[in-house]
Structures are given as C-alpha cells and as structure tokens.
Scaffold this active site. Structure first.
Site, PDB file in Angstrom:
ATOM      1  N   ASP A 328       0.963  -1.266   0.100  1.00 41.61           N
ATOM      2  CA  ASP A 328       0.038   0.089  -0.077  1.00 41.61           C
ATOM      3  C   ASP A 328       0.837   1.281  -0.048  1.00 41.61           C
ATOM      4  O   ASP A 328       1.840   1.496   0.784  1.00 41.61           O
ATOM      5  CB  ASP A 328      -0.874   0.081   1.229  1.00 41.61           C
ATOM      6  CG  ASP A 328      -2.146  -0.827   1.184  1.00 41.61           C
ATOM      7  OD1 ASP A 328      -2.743  -0.958  -0.136  1.00 41.61           O
ATOM      8  OD2 ASP A 328      -2.605  -1.616   2.034  1.00 41.61           O
ATOM      9  N   ASP A 365     -13.419  17.239   8.465  1.00 42.31           N
ATOM     10  CA  ASP A 365     -12.477  16.367   7.828  1.00 42.31           C
ATOM     11  C   ASP A 365     -11.099  16.089   8.954  1.00 42.31           C
ATOM     12  O   ASP A 365     -10.305  16.824   8.838  1.00 42.31           O
ATOM     13  CB  ASP A 365     -12.034  16.511   6.527  1.00 42.31           C
ATOM     14  CG  ASP A 365     -11.317  15.536   5.531  1.00 42.31           C
ATOM     15  OD1 ASP A 365     -11.174  14.417   6.449  1.00 42.31           O
ATOM     16  OD2 ASP A 365     -11.105  15.692   4.607  1.00 42.31           O
ATOM     17  N   GLU A 369      -4.878  14.807   5.661  1.00 40.09           N
ATOM     18  CA  GLU A 369      -5.153  15.776   4.498  1.00 40.09           C
ATOM     19  C   GLU A 369      -6.145  17.062   4.715  1.00 40.09           C
ATOM     20  O   GLU A 369      -5.694  18.144   4.422  1.00 40.09           O
ATOM     21  CB  GLU A 369      -5.514  15.137   3.175  1.00 40.09           C
ATOM     22  CG  GLU A 369      -4.464  14.097   2.486  1.00 40.09           C
ATOM     23  CD  GLU A 369      -4.914  12.536   3.437  1.00 40.09           C
ATOM     24  OE1 GLU A 369      -5.515  12.531   4.334  1.00 40.09           O
ATOM     25  OE2 GLU A 369      -4.083  11.773   2.987  1.00 40.09           O
ATOM     26  N   PHE A 398     -16.724  10.727   3.574  1.00 40.03           N
ATOM     27  CA  PHE A 398     -16.027  10.109   2.358  1.00 40.03           C
ATOM     28  C   PHE A 398     -16.554   8.680   2.293  1.00 40.03           C
ATOM     29  O   PHE A 398     -16.814   8.196   3.250  1.00 40.03           O
ATOM     30  CB  PHE A 398     -14.700  10.218   2.719  1.00 40.03           C
ATOM     31  CG  PHE A 398     -13.744   9.443   1.511  1.00 40.03           C
ATOM     32  CD1 PHE A 398     -13.536  10.379   0.426  1.00 40.03           C
ATOM     33  CD2 PHE A 398     -13.540   8.113   1.499  1.00 40.03           C
ATOM     34  CE1 PHE A 398     -12.598   9.681  -0.583  1.00 40.03           C
ATOM     35  CE2 PHE A 398     -12.860   7.659   0.570  1.00 40.03           C
ATOM     36  CZ  PHE A 398     -12.373   8.527  -0.620  1.00 40.03           C
ATOM     37  N   ALA A 400     -16.028   5.120   0.006  1.00 38.75           N
ATOM     38  CA  ALA A 400     -15.430   4.677  -1.222  1.00 38.75           C
ATOM     39  C   ALA A 400     -15.730   4.606  -2.705  1.00 38.75           C
ATOM     40  O   ALA A 400     -15.152   4.660  -3.618  1.00 38.75           O
ATOM     41  CB  ALA A 400     -14.946   3.265  -1.040  1.00 38.75           C
ATOM     42  N   ARG A 403     -16.154   9.068  -3.285  1.00 41.84           N
ATOM     43  CA  ARG A 403     -14.640   9.344  -3.212  1.00 41.84           C
ATOM     44  C   ARG A 403     -14.599  10.756  -3.174  1.00 41.84           C
ATOM     45  O   ARG A 403     -14.060  11.566  -3.707  1.00 41.84           O
ATOM     46  CB  ARG A 403     -13.924   8.923  -4.278  1.00 41.84           C
ATOM     47  CG  ARG A 403     -13.965   7.385  -4.487  1.00 41.84           C
ATOM     48  CD  ARG A 403     -13.240   6.700  -5.653  1.00 41.84           C
ATOM     49  NE  ARG A 403     -12.010   7.682  -6.138  1.00 41.84           N
ATOM     50  CZ  ARG A 403     -10.987   6.983  -6.698  1.00 41.84           C
ATOM     51  NH1 ARG A 403     -10.925   5.714  -6.877  1.00 41.84           N
ATOM     52  NH2 ARG A 403     -10.134   7.834  -6.904  1.00 41.84           N
ATOM     53  N   MET A 404     -15.973  11.482  -2.338  1.00 40.81           N
ATOM     54  CA  MET A 404     -15.756  12.774  -2.024  1.00 40.81           C
ATOM     55  C   MET A 404     -16.394  13.056  -0.474  1.00 40.81           C
ATOM     56  O   MET A 404     -16.845  12.140  -0.246  1.00 40.81           O
ATOM     57  CB  MET A 404     -16.784  13.551  -2.953  1.00 40.81           C
ATOM     58  CG  MET A 404     -16.422  13.503  -4.467  1.00 40.81           C
ATOM     59  SD  MET A 404     -17.504  14.318  -5.341  1.00 40.81           S
ATOM     60  CE  MET A 404     -18.852  13.379  -5.346  1.00 40.81           C
ATOM     61  N   LYS A 420     -15.279  18.324  -1.729  1.00 39.92           N
ATOM     62  CA  LYS A 420     -13.814  18.156  -2.410  1.00 39.92           C
ATOM     63  C   LYS A 420     -13.853  16.562  -2.550  1.00 39.92           C
ATOM     64  O   LYS A 420     -13.971  15.708  -1.861  1.00 39.92           O
ATOM     65  CB  LYS A 420     -12.698  18.606  -1.362  1.00 39.92           C
ATOM     66  CG  LYS A 420     -12.471  18.109   0.043  1.00 39.92           C
ATOM     67  CD  LYS A 420     -11.468  18.501   0.595  1.00 39.92           C
ATOM     68  CE  LYS A 420     -10.983  17.769   1.731  1.00 39.92           C
ATOM     69  NZ  LYS A 420     -11.913  17.348   2.919  1.00 39.92           N
ATOM     70  N   ASP A 547      -5.393  -4.528   6.384  1.00 37.31           N
ATOM     71  CA  ASP A 547      -6.321  -4.373   7.630  1.00 37.31           C
ATOM     72  C   ASP A 547      -7.735  -4.585   7.495  1.00 37.31           C
ATOM     73  O   ASP A 547      -8.325  -4.946   8.421  1.00 37.31           O
ATOM     74  CB  ASP A 547      -5.555  -3.392   8.446  1.00 37.31           C
ATOM     75  CG  ASP A 547      -5.589  -2.195   7.846  1.00 37.31           C
ATOM     76  OD1 ASP A 547      -6.171  -2.085   6.567  1.00 37.31           O
ATOM     77  OD2 ASP A 547      -5.308  -0.924   8.394  1.00 37.31           O
TER      78      ASP A 547
END
Lengths: 711, 595
Positions: A328, A365, A369, A398, A400, A403-404, A420, A547
């Site tokens: 990863d 968030d 990031e 968010f 999967a 993806r925002m 975003k 994981d």
C-alpha cells in the site's frame, strides 16, 4: 493481571540471549526425555543413530561378559564403550538442539498463557446494554454470546464490538504499551481475548469458541505444539533418508567384502560391527539430520521475535519464495499524511475564495489531508477555524464509492454544498449537474500529478448546478531510505508493486520517486484481488499486507497475507500471518526470515555431506589396514592408531552438532543479493568449509586423545 | 602422455562435439513430429506402421499409460528374444547348427538386450544363430535405444509443458526415434564399416586349412573330472594336433553399427570390437568411437532445443565432457605409465601397458575406447579391461558406478543426468533461500522421492549383487585372479550390469546360473526401476505451473551450476564406492607400487 506482570512479547525476546541459562537447563533435561523411541522415530536419520547406539551398547555388554569369562568381544571392550558413548552423545546433542529451539517458544507461551487465564465475564441475554446479565466464567463463552466489558476489566474472549467505543490495552499481545481505540463498526471493531479495557464500556459479540481464540492459536504456534513438517522440510527429509539408506547399504555390504578380502589376503581381521556402526553414523547426514527440526522451529521463533505470528510453517517457507510484494502506498511507501501546499483557483475564482471553500469543506474532515488544508488556509489567508454547527452545515462523509467529502450548507441560501474529492469524481459531479469542467483545472490536475502530488478538487454544488472552484495541491512525502529497500528487493529478485487509490499520473510520479517496479493506480479492493490472481496465474507468489475487512479476500488469495493486528477480525482470519506491530514495512523482514530458513537448511546439508570425504580418509584406512597394510597411505591426516582414528571421527561427528546449534538457531548470515552470488558465497563457506573443517577437527581430536593417553 | 595422444583426443572431441550440435537439433525436430526431408521419404512407412499396429500417434498419454506401454513393450520383446534363443536350433538362418541356449543364459541375454545393457555371458559366434543375432539382438539394439529416447522425451516434455498430464505418445516416439534417427545413422555407419572390410554375409563360418599343423595339449577340466571318476586327480594333458581353423563370420556390419550408435555394445564376436572383423582398421576404430558417444552427446542439445534454452543443454554436455576428460586423463596416464615391474624389465623403454591391447590400436586408442564405452553405457571393448593397470581399470569401473550419467545410454544417460541436475537444484536452490526450481518447475517432496529412487536403485544393484557373489562358493569360484583383483572382477561385473552398461572386465567366468540370474535381476531393476520413476517424475513436473525466471531464481545455465553438477555426480559416486574401491583397484594399485 496487570500490564506490569504481563511483560510484552517483544520486550522479552529482544532481551533474551541465544543461550539463556534457564532454557539451556530445561533443554538439557529435555534431551534425555526425547530419548523415547516414539520421539526418535519421527526423525529417520537420527533414528538410525539411535539404533546404532543401542547396538553398540549391546556389543559392549557382550564384550564385557566375554572378557570376564576369559574370551574377547568383537573389538576391544574399551573401544566399544567409547564408540557407544559417543553415539549416545550424538543422539543427545541432536535432542538438545531441538529442545533449545523449542525452549524459547515455550517460555513465550507461558507468558501468553497468563493472559488466557480464566476470567469472569458479564454475559447478556440480548444485544442491549440494559438487558439482563449474569456473571459467567470466560471459558463457558461460545461464539455469538454477547458480553459487556467495562473499564478495568479484561476482555474475556475474541469478539467484535457491536456497541460503544473504548481504549484498550493490548500490550499482552502486541507488546505496545500505548492503548488503542476500539469502536463499533468499521475496521477497528475487533477485540482480542486477554486484552484489557482501560476506559468506557463496550458490548462485544464473541467470535470464537474456547480453544480457537487468537491467543490459543498464538500459543500453539509459539510452542510448536501443532508444528507439522513443512513441504520443503518433508522433501529434504526424503533426500536425507535416501542418503541414509545408501550409507546403510554401503556399510552393510562392507562386512561381506571384508570377509572376502581377509579370505583372499590371508591376513588381517574382519571389520567389526562396532567399526561399521561408527562408519555408518559418521557417513549418514547426522549434522543436518540432527539440526533439521531445530532450524524449522528457530525460523518460526525468529518470526515471533519480529512480532509476527504465522498461522503455519508453510507460510514462513512461502515467504522465502515470494516474487511480488503488493505494498500500500500510504504508510508503507509514503508517510501517511499528505500535506496541502498550494491553492490553484479555477478561472473566475480568487485564490482566497478557493481557500475559504476548501477550508469550509475540510472543517469536519479529521484526515491528515483535511487538517493540512485548514492549516494552509490559515497560514496563507488567515482564515480562521469555524464551527460547523454554527453554520448549520452537515458533514458529507467520504465513501469509497463517491470518493468525495465535504459539507452540506443546507442552512445556507440555496441548499449549497461544497465538496472536495478526487478529480474524476468531481468531474463526474460537475458534468452530471450540467456544469462545465474548465480546461485550466484539467491542466492543474495534470501538473500536480506529474510532479507526484495529489490534486484535490473543490467544487460548489447548488440546485442551479455545479462548478469547480479550483485545485488543492497535496504533496506525498516518500519515506526516507525506502528507495534503497526496494533496490535491495530487486537484487533479491522480488518485484514491488505499489497499490494506491491515486490516479495514474500521481501514482506514476510517486512510483518513480520511491523506485517501485510497478504500480496499481485508482485501486479498489476488488482490483487488488484481481491483480493478485493475475500475478499468480503467471506462476508467481504474492505477498501483501492488509487490515480492513475489504482486504480480506485479497489477503486470503495472497500466498503470504499479513494482517495487521490493528485490523479487523475478518482480515486477521483471512491472512496467514498477523503482524503484532502493524508495521506496513514488516513484509520485507518476513521475506528475509523465510529465505534465511531455507538457506540454513541448504547450507547445513551441503556442510554435512562434504564432511564425509574427510571421514572416509579417517575410517577407511583404519578399518582395513590390517588386511591390506598398503592402505595406510590413505591415512593422510596421520592419525595415531586405527582406534583413535575411528573414535576421532565419531567424536567430531557428535561435537559438530553442538557447535552448529547457534548457527541453526540464528540462521546463516543473509545479505540481499542475486541468487548466483548467494549461491557462490554459501558454497565457498559451507561446501568448502565442510570439506576442510573435519580434516582439522578430526586431527585435533586425535591429538587430544593421544595427549590424554586414551589412544 | 605424448602429443599424439593429446591430438587424438582433441580431434575426437572436436568431431564429436561438431556433429552433436546438428544431430541434436534434428532429433528435437523428430521428437516434435517434424522429421523434415526424411519425413517425406519415410513418412509413408511411419504411417503404415501406425495403421498396422492400430496406433493413433496424436493420442497423447499420461505418465502411467506411457510407462505401461514402455514396460509391456519391453517385456514382450523379452519373451520373444527368450523364445528365439531357446528355439534357435529349430529355426532358419543357423548355418553353423547351434543348439538351444541354456535357460539361465537365455534369460540373462534376453534381459541384457531388452534393458540396453548388452552384457554378454555368451560367446556370440559359438552360441547364437544368425537369426537370433539379427531378429533378436540387433532388433533390440534399435528398440531398446529408441525406448530410452522415448523416456527422455517424456521427461523433457514434463519439464517444458505446463499444467497438463500428457507426455507424448510412446509408440510415436519409438517409431520416430527408430525410423528417423537410429536407422539412417546405422545404415550410413554400416556401409562405411563394410567399405573398411567388416563382413556382412549370411554364409557360415569358413574352414581354413592351416599351412602348418599346430600341436597343443588340453587338460581335462574340473567338470570332466566329475564326469569321469576313472581319471586320476591330476590327469595327464592329452596331446592334440590342429590342421584346420574355423573362421566365424556373419551379418556383422549391420549389428556393429547399431551396437555402437545405440550404446548397446553387444559384439557379434566374443572378442567384441577387439576382433578384426568387428573393428579392422584405425578408421573403423575412430568411427565406432564416435558412434559410441554421438547420440548421448547430441541429446543434450535436443534437450536444450526442446526446453527453448540451448544453454541448459550446453551446461549438461559441458559437465559430461569435463568428467569424461578427467577420467580419460587418469586412464591415459595410468596406461601409458604402465607397470613399474615391467618397466624395470625393459629398462624403461616400454610402450606403456600393452597387455590385453590390440597392436593396431595401441595404448591411447584403447584407453580412449575404454573411457568412452563406460562413460556411455555402451560396453563394447577394443581391449581387455581386466589387463589394464589397477587405476586404468578403475576408470571404466567408476564411470559405470557414477550411474551412467556421463553421456550414459541413449536417452537413459541424459535422463539420469537430469535427475542429478534436479538434486543439485534442490540443494543449491535451498542455499539461495527459495523453494528450488528447475526450468521453472518447483522441486518438491514427490520429485525428491523419485530422484532418490533413480539414484539409489543402481547403487543397490552393484553393492548387493557384489556382496551376494562374494559370499557364495560358486560366485568366488568364477574368479580368474586371486586377491584384490578378483574382488575387482566381481565388483566390475555388477557395476556394469546394474548400470545397464554391459562392459565386461574379462577374467570372470560369468556364465554360471548365479551371475546369469542375479545379473538379469539387477539389469531389470537398473532399467525399469529407473525409467518408471523418471516417467512418474515427468508426470508430476508436467502438471506444475512454470514459475517465471527472476533474479532470485537459481540460474541453471552457468559454469557454477555446471561445476556443482560435476561435484554432486562425483561425490555421490565417491561416497558410495570408496570403501569397495579401496578393497579392489585402489589397494591393487598400492600393492603394485610396493606399499
């Protein structure tokens, strides 16, 4: 039991020397216990030595009786005794090697057993906190039972948190003293029996019956109780057994040859059974035969010292064969946190407006990031932290699939939301809403990605449509030294593939910076599984770490699947190893341990076989010089007498097992290099060494025997 | 060793290696079913054979069917040959009126030719009719060699194919190897031999009147003594006078050619290739020498071609050539040095050890032949190995004891060598820290088991056979020389039979029930207990996936690997036979030197 009494595994292992006095003592006792025929018969090579020891003992007793009645045995009584004793030593030394290897595991298992001790558990009738409860023993819990565990209590058994969040002390298993957070739902919901809740309370659904828990499996692996011979060990055993049979035949046929020779030469004596037995034991691959199981156990032990629990010995061997590592990106190749470094506004938007919107979308968030965006907005434009609740906004989490993430300013003027996300998601969002995706932003995305950064687009969506505000430049920071690691792996013939959710360009830039061989960009869990299958179809072996629950299929498919201990129960069950440190770079260490295990076996086999040449030079002239005096020319070592020559070879054969125990336990030195180079080096050391060492060793022992007037 | 010797060896090797390459490539094409030009000529015959036998050459076989076909075919051949020998007195093409062969000798001979051993406990010209020689022995010279090529082809297919159970069709391999490889080469060689004066006739022995009658005496043997109790314990020799000599001849050239090409070695005459009608000139000697090693050497290239990596074949050929050269040097040195006692008598002006050698060949060509014939499992002789110096005689003995993998038999030599390569890969592969792979095939427990069997079985035959013989009165009575040399004679006989070579040391009277029956048994195990495990190995390898080669893979085409193969072949042989050799040729050598 407290964290104090439960010294962590890792702390114990690193502090324990190879020859811990306690382990040596119990191993010495065990070497006698292992003399039971039931244990001996499991090792074909050593079993023949065992039979030889018994045979010479009988011959000694016979010689003793004959001597008392005025006759004489088939060889001097003292000589038979000496040979017999050293043959017993050979068996004992091999037992000792195995006991030493097991001893280390046993000590660790004892520590783990304390954690498994019976504890009281609060069993609930229903999966509600206010349901009726009763106190039961942890050993009565079955799969599917619900228990409530509150702060200060040990977790009675493996399970899944179905309600609540708690900090858990997992030091009993991982050796890590800092508590970890476990909560219902998501990838952090698994708890392990034997760990302890430090704060809050949680509802747990038990996921393992007694005897099948993670701790139970760990204990049996560490102890070697369930150790079965691994495929390669079986193959090597077959070869060693074949060699043993050949040498048995060589020695057995020497008796008729010798009878014939004495008959023809008219002088000398027929070779004695004692000498034949001694010759056989010296020729049989006892060095590797005696150390083989110790090497296997020690390999597992080295893995445990690296804080990895393998669910089978087969997995450890497979680790040595791995051709491809799936790594990863995040956490393994780059530092986990990408940093926002610049705002690139779309045409018609000011940098400050973009920064404001970006900050707004990142307020809730908690990812590194997201936080870095808030920090950058403050640094560059002095935009202050705001409270989401005050704005009447709600968080868009968010997923999967979308993806925002962002905020829904539903309390705002026209149901506006700021989002975003990855460029392709935002592009889809904008075009689906009938908006236009500006060419300039497309340019930013490509520029950022080309530089190895991650572009994050910020968009504004309202009922009237959607528009892109601009891009945020997130920078990935590649870990120091990782490039060299990959170069090493490449030399070992192992290919590295970086797996990332980033787009192609970003992935390519990071892959180039980190020096991986290949990458899988825009990866979803199912892509990972498909990639593994594809690599395996080419005949290669794949290793990966994972994981999350969504990693489980890939972990199960991979030849070596290392689950993080922090991961979910599903991941841990799917993989064939668990990394207690949850370190993403552990794979490389595991590969080395697997290779080292096989190398140790091969090197000691080579050593063992090349030893035989010198032993022939010691024993053959000694055995037949009476019949054909000319054969004394072959006594190149100049050994004192035929008896001392044979005895020296037998003593050398026994002592070499003891001398090689440290090597068997530690493994041969391993450097990452190409196969041809490693082969050459090991051949020089163990092949060449194996040829020369016994010449010196046997001569020295012979000299010592002469000096001690034993010969 | 003089310049002439070195030059002889150099020219021999150059021509051999030069011819091996194109032949190897051609054989690969034949085994893949593309025989090229000859296919157009002989194709109709091939297809006719299939039709007659009801064989579909496209029908692939798994290892069990392949092994069954191979085994049943060989056993049927054994029965036919045994029948021919027992009934030859009633059958045609028997101008000298030879009677039935004794059952034990017929059993031994039939087993010997079916297994490509060609151990000869009989004297060809005085025991077997032309029909037996041609239909029995010569036919088996062809098909036993073709069987060897077939088993090898199956093993190579096992190594190169993946995830299949099919190894080819035994009947197609047998027919193609015979028709396109052995037959054309034999015709060419037979014609060359005829040109050089080797007879090819159905006419019986010719009687020549001696220009000068020869007087001689015969002494009644122990058997005669038993038969006639009236004879005194030490009977007087009976005087005899010979006026005529019977000169044996027959269809020699045709058998001679395939005998060498198919690593068979069974001579038409008792004296084998030392007989002037089998090997009359230095040129025939050279051609026959070439024929001994040609196919085994070329098969290495066939392997390289079929494995799609010529280097894999070169490595094994290099290993074989290196071992061959090392042993050849010892043999040449020992024979040229000769016996010190003889040198003392001649004042050091001896031409080396000439005992038992033909003057027309001399020391070098004899030593070269002895080394080549035992490196390959040929066994024909142009000099008597029993008369070599101890070390000179040790060389052919050891070469056989190494398991006939240094060139070895047609097909069987290379499949034996591939087994050694797999063992090397297993040990060396472990040393580089990976599950060992050969040509991308993982070597696991089953492979190790089969390879161990292949290596163990011949060793068992040699050691147990020798032990049995030295423990029995009749076994010991057959020895010609006392002491250590007598032991060498028995050890040599079983080394030869158990490894399917067929070379005879001479000196040992092997035509007694003990050696015939025990020998037949070890020849049987030495062939089929190897070929069947090899096919099982091929089956297991074929089913595996091919692991792609990477930097972590042990390279099997390097000089280092070649060196390792050499070491393992030598070490396995040395460790097994050092004690026995110490009691035979080694101690003989030391005694000769006066120790």
């Amino acid at each position: 039991m407290s964290g104090k009494t439960l010294t962590s595994l890792s702390a114990r292992q690193t502090s324990r020397p190879l020859f811990d006095a306690e382990i040596v003592k119990s191993a010495a006792l065990d070497s006698f216990r292992k003399l039971s025929p039931r244990v001996q018969v499991k090792n074909p090579v050593m079993f023949t030595v065992y039979i030889g020891s018994m045979l010479t003992t009988v011959l000694f007793i016979q010689a003793l009786f004959l001597q008392m009645s005025g006759g004489r045995g088939e060889a001097p009584t003292g000589f038979i005794l000496a040979i017999s004793l050293w043959l017993w030593f050979t068996v004992l030394f091999a037992n000792f090697a195995e006991a030493m290897a097991e001893g280390r595991g046993k000590a660790q298992a004892a520590t783990l057993r304390q954690a498994r001790a019976e504890t009281p558990a609060r069993k609930l009738t229903e999966a509600r906190r206010d349901a009726a409860s009763e106190m039961v023993s942890s050993t009565t819990l079955r799969k599917g039972d619900i228990v409530l565990v509150v702060a200060g209590e040990p977790i009675p058994c493996d399970g899944e948190i179905i309600d609540g969040v708690a900090s858990v002390d997992e030091s009993a298993i991982t050796g890590e003293s800092a508590p970890v957070i476990r909560e219902a739902g998501g990838d952090r919901s698994a708890v392990t029996g034997g760990t302890r809740v430090l704060s809050d309370s949680i509802l747990i659904r038990i996921s393992a019956d007694p005897g099948e828990t993670f701790l139970d499996r760990m204990i049996s692996m560490v102890e070697g109780a369930k150790r079965r011979k691994t495929p390669n060990e079986i193959a090597l055993n077959i070869l060693l057994a074949a060699l043993t049979i050949i040498f048995l035949l060589v020695c057995a046929t020497l008796l008729p040859f010798s009878l014939f020779g004495v008959d023809q030469a008219g002088q000398g004596t027929v070779i004695s059974v004692t000498v034949l037995t001694a010759l056989f034991v010296c020729l049989a691959p006892t060095t590797i035969g005696g150390l083989l199981s110790a090497i296997g156990i020690a390999g597992m032990d080295r893995l445990i010292q690296a804080n990895v629990i393998a669910m089978s010995g087969r997995a450890v061997e497979a680790a040595g064969d791995v051709d491809v590592l799936l790594l990863d990106k995040t956490g393994t190749i780059t530092l986990g946190n990408r940093q926002a470094t610049a705002f690139l506004p779309a045409p018609g938007v000011t940098e400050a407006e973009l920064a404001d919107a970006a900050q707004l979308s990142s307020l809730v968030d908690e990812t590194p990031e997201g936080r870095s965006i808030v920090v950058l907005a403050k640094e560059q434009f002095g935009i202050r932290q705001r409270e989401v609740a005050e704005l009447g906004a709600t968080f868009i989490p968010f997923t999967a699939q979308t993806r925002m993430s962002g905020v829904n300013l539903s309390g705002g003027p026209d149901g506006k939301s700021i989002l975003k996300g990855a460029p392709d998601s935002i592009e889809r969002l904008v075009t689906e809403a009938g908006g236009e995706f500006p060419q300039a932003v497309q340019g930013f995305v490509q520029d950022i990605a080309a530089e190895g950064g991650t572009p994050l687009l910020v968009a504004e969506k309202s009922e009237s449509g959607a528009r892109v505000l601009g891009a945020v430049w997130l920078k990935d920071i590649v870990k120091g030294g990782i490039r060299e690691k990959f170069a090493e792996l490449r030399r070992m013939g192992i290919k590295t593939i970086m797996v990332t959710g980033d787009n192609q360009l970003t992935a390519a830039a990071i892959a180039a910076e980190a020096g991986v061989d290949d990458f899988l960009a825009e990866a979803k869990p199912e892509h990972k599984l498909a990639l593994i299958r594809q690599i395996q179809a080419e005949g290669r072996l794949v290793a990966m770490t994972g994981d999350g629950t969504n990693d489980a299929p890939a972990l199960a498919q991979a030849d070596v699947g290392v689950a993080m201990n922090t991961g979910t129960q599903a991941a841990k069950e799917a993989g064939n190893m668990v990394d207690l440190d949850s370190s993403p770079t552990k794979l490389m260490e595991i590969v080395s341990i697997g290779k080292q295990l096989l190398m140790t076996r091969g090197s000691l086999t080579t050593f063992s076989i090349s030893n035989d040449i010198a032993k022939y030079f010691a024993i053959v002239p000694a055995a037949f010089v009476g019949m054909y005096p000319g054969l004394s020319v072959l006594n190149v070592m100049g050994l004192a007498t035929p008896e001392s020559a044979i005895l020296s070879a037998v003593i050398f054969n026994a002592l070499i097992i003891v001398l090689l125990i440290p090597l068997a336990l530690r493994g041969v030195a391993y450097r990452p290099a190409g196969a041809a180079r490693i082969l050459r080096d090991n051949l020089i050391i163990y092949g060449g060494g194996g040829l020369l060492v016994p010449f010196v060793g046997i001569k020295l022992i012979d000299m010592a025997l002469v000096a001690l007037r034993l010969a | 060793m003089d310049t002439a010797s070195i030059l002889t060896v150099a020219v021999y090797l150059l021509v051999l290696l030069g011819l091996a390459w194109p032949l190897g490539i051609y054989m690969a094409a034949v085994l893949e079913g593309r025989p090229g030009f000859l296919g157009r000529v002989l194709g109709p015959l091939e297809r006719l054979l299939y039709r007659l036998c009801g064989v579909d050459p496209q029908q692939e076989m798994d290892w069990k069917s392949y092994a069954l076909a191979m085994f049943l075919f060989s056993m049927a051949g054994f029965l036919v040959l045994y029948g021919l020998e027992r009934l030859q007195g009633l059958l045609p093409l028997n101008p000298d009126g030879l009677g039935a062969v004794a059952p034990d000798l017929a059993f031994n001979t039939a087993m010997s030719f079916v297994t490509n051993t060609n151990w000869q406990a009989y004297g060809g010209e005085s025991t077997l009719s032309y029909l037996t020689q041609m239909l029995g022995l010569t036919a088996h010279n062809f098909v036993s060699a073709a069987t060897g090529i077939g088993v090898l082809a199956a093993l190579i297919r096992g190594l190169t194919r993946q995830e299949t159970c099919f190894l080819g069709n035994f009947w197609a391999d047998l027919v193609r190897s015979t028709l396109y490889i052995l037959l054309p080469l034999s015709i060419v060689l037979a014609l060359a031999l005829v040109w050089q004066g080797v007879p090819q006739t159905f006419g019986g022995a010719v009687k020549a009147t001696l220009g000068q009658p020869v007087a001689y005496e015969i002494t009644p043997s122990a058997d005669d003594l038993k038969a006639d109790l009236t004879l005194k314990p030490t009977p007087a020799p009976i005087p005899m006078v010979a006026t005529q000599q019977a000169i044996a001849r027959g269809p020699v050239a045709s058998q001679e050619a395939i005998k060498q090409l198919g690593t068979n070695g069974g001579g038409f005459f008792n004296a084998n290739a030392a007989h002037p009608f089998e090997n009359p000139t230095p040129l025939t000697n050279f051609l026959e020498l070439l024929a001994i090693l040609l196919i085994p050497a070329a098969l290495c290239h066939t392997f390289g071609r079929m494995a799609d990596d010529a280097r894999q074949g070169w490595v094994l050929l290099a290993a074989m050539t290196a071992i061959f050269l090392a042993f050849l040097s010892v043999c040449l040195w020992a024979e040229h040095t000769g016996v010190p006692q003889m040198a003392a008598l001649t004042g050091g002006h001896g031409a080396g050890n000439m005992e038992g050698k033909e003057l027309r060949f001399g020391v070098t060509a004899s030593a070269l032949w002895a080394t080549a014939t035992t490196a390959a499992s040929n066994g024909s002789v142009n000099a008597m190995h029993d008369s070599f110096t101890p070390l000179g005689g040790l060389v052919p003995m050891v070469l056989m004891q190494l398991g006939e993998v240094v060139f070895g038999g047609v097909g069987s030599g290379l499949y034996g060598m591939l087994v050694f390569a797999i063992i090397v890969v297993f040990i060396a592969g472990l040393m580089v820290g990976r599950t060992p792979e050969y040509l991308g095939k993982k070597i696991e427990a089953f492979e190790t088991k089969m390879c161990s069997l292949v290596i163990m079985v011949p060793l068992f035959g040699v050691l147990l056979g020798t032990a049995w013989a030295v423990m029995t009165a009749s076994g010991k009575a057959a020895i010609a020389n006392p002491g250590a040399h007598g032991f060498s004679e028995i050890l040599y006989a079983f080394s030869s039979m158990a490894n399917n070579n067929g070379s005879a040391f001479a000196g040992l009277n092997a035509n007694i029930p003990l050696y015939n029956l025990l020998g037949g048994l070890v020849m049987f195990t030495g062939r089929f207990w190897l070929a069947i495990p090899v096919l099982a190995l091929a089956g297991s390898l074929a089913a595996k996936k091919r692991v792609p080669v990477g930097a972590g893979t042990l390279p099997t085409h390097t000089p280092l690997f070649c060196g390792l193969v050499i070491c393992v072949v030598l070490v396995v042989g040395a460790l097994t036979f050092i004690p026995a050799l110490a009691l035979g040729p080694i101690v003989e050598h030391l005694m000769m030197l006066g120790h």
